[in-house]
Write an enzyme that holds these catalytic residues in place. Structure first.
Site, PDB file in Angstrom:
ATOM      1  N   GLU A  35       2.959 -11.736  12.490  1.00  0.00           N
ATOM      2  CA  GLU A  35       1.893 -12.404  13.490  1.00  0.00           C
ATOM      3  C   GLU A  35       2.337 -13.971  13.425  1.00  0.00           C
ATOM      4  O   GLU A  35       2.276 -14.569  14.419  1.00  0.00           O
ATOM      5  CB  GLU A  35       0.392 -12.355  13.352  1.00  0.00           C
ATOM      6  CG  GLU A  35      -0.030 -11.141  13.032  1.00  0.00           C
ATOM      7  CD  GLU A  35       0.278 -10.317  11.586  1.00  0.00           C
ATOM      8  OE1 GLU A  35      -0.028 -10.868  10.594  1.00  0.00           O
ATOM      9  OE2 GLU A  35       0.635  -9.100  11.754  1.00  0.00           O
ATOM     10  N   ARG A  37       0.901  -1.266  -0.029  1.00  0.00           N
ATOM     11  CA  ARG A  37      -0.009   0.038   0.063  1.00  0.00           C
ATOM     12  C   ARG A  37       0.865   1.307  -0.010  1.00  0.00           C
ATOM     13  O   ARG A  37       0.278   2.382  -0.415  1.00  0.00           O
ATOM     14  CB  ARG A  37      -0.892   0.051   1.028  1.00  0.00           C
ATOM     15  CG  ARG A  37      -2.191  -1.197   0.963  1.00  0.00           C
ATOM     16  CD  ARG A  37      -3.106  -1.190   2.289  1.00  0.00           C
ATOM     17  NE  ARG A  37      -3.943  -2.384   1.877  1.00  0.00           N
ATOM     18  CZ  ARG A  37      -3.682  -3.354   2.547  1.00  0.00           C
ATOM     19  NH1 ARG A  37      -2.813  -3.627   3.204  1.00  0.00           N
ATOM     20  NH2 ARG A  37      -4.551  -4.531   2.280  1.00  0.00           N
TER      21      ARG A  37
END
Length: 183
Positions: free
Chosen positions: A107, A70
């Site tokens: 994560e 992004r």
């Protein structure tokens, strides 16, 4: 600030995406709305020219670095407005030629970012841009890449900061986010 409230009203939350317990903050409605997108870019450029550059040593920005993926949507436009070059930071194996790399924790394990080794010259002033800062791991890795090439990160820019995760604490330069999200 009216522009911040306007942008915040356009961002959408998607609960339990990409997994249960995560509330995904979707910036794509901003990109689909030309007025909102222009508002966001103008907000970033105004912040940089009125706050960041006057406080920087060289009084300019030489390079805008955008994080995969992004940051690629924001960085080139901000760079053009500032008269700076744009440098992408990509996941390992996506860039041709010699690269420097930095690992960061996600994560579910460790990932690696790369930057072409001739992308930044020693002493150049750099701004790093991405859509969101959570734990700060990917932004920190981008800052490490800039440092390995001798660049000086003057600021990190984000659309959204997840305040509860305190990702800014891991960065080597000041950070600015348009929207501060509590959780």
């Amino acid at each position: 600030m009216a522009d911040v409230e306007y942008l915040q009203s356009i961002i959408r939350q998607h609960p339990d995406f990409p997994k249960k317990g995560i509330s995904f903050l979707d910036i794509f409605p901003i990109l689909r709305d030309p007025i909102a997108f222009e508002t966001l870019i103008t907000h970033f450029v105004h912040h940089i020219t009125s706050q960041t550059i006057p406080k920087s040593l060289h009084k300019k920005v030489d390079v805008v670095v955008g994080l995969d993926a992004r940051g690629f949507l924001l960085g080139p436009i901000v760079a053009l407005r500032l008269g700076a070059s744009f440098v992408p930071v990509r996941k390992r194996g996506k860039l041709p030629g010699a690269c420097v790399s930095a690992a960061y924790e996600k994560e579910y394990g460790i990932d690696t970012f790369e930057m072409q080794s001739d992308a930044i010259l020693p002493g150049q002033s750099v701004i790093i841009v991405d859509d969101l800062i959570a734990t700060g791991g990917s932004a920190k890795a981008a800052g490490e890449l800039v440092g390995k090439l001798g660049g000086v990160t003057v600021e990190y820019l984000f659309i959204i900061e997840i305040m509860a995760l305190k990702g800014y604490h891991h960065l080597d330069a000041p950070a600015y986010s348009v929207i501060q999200h509590l959780t």
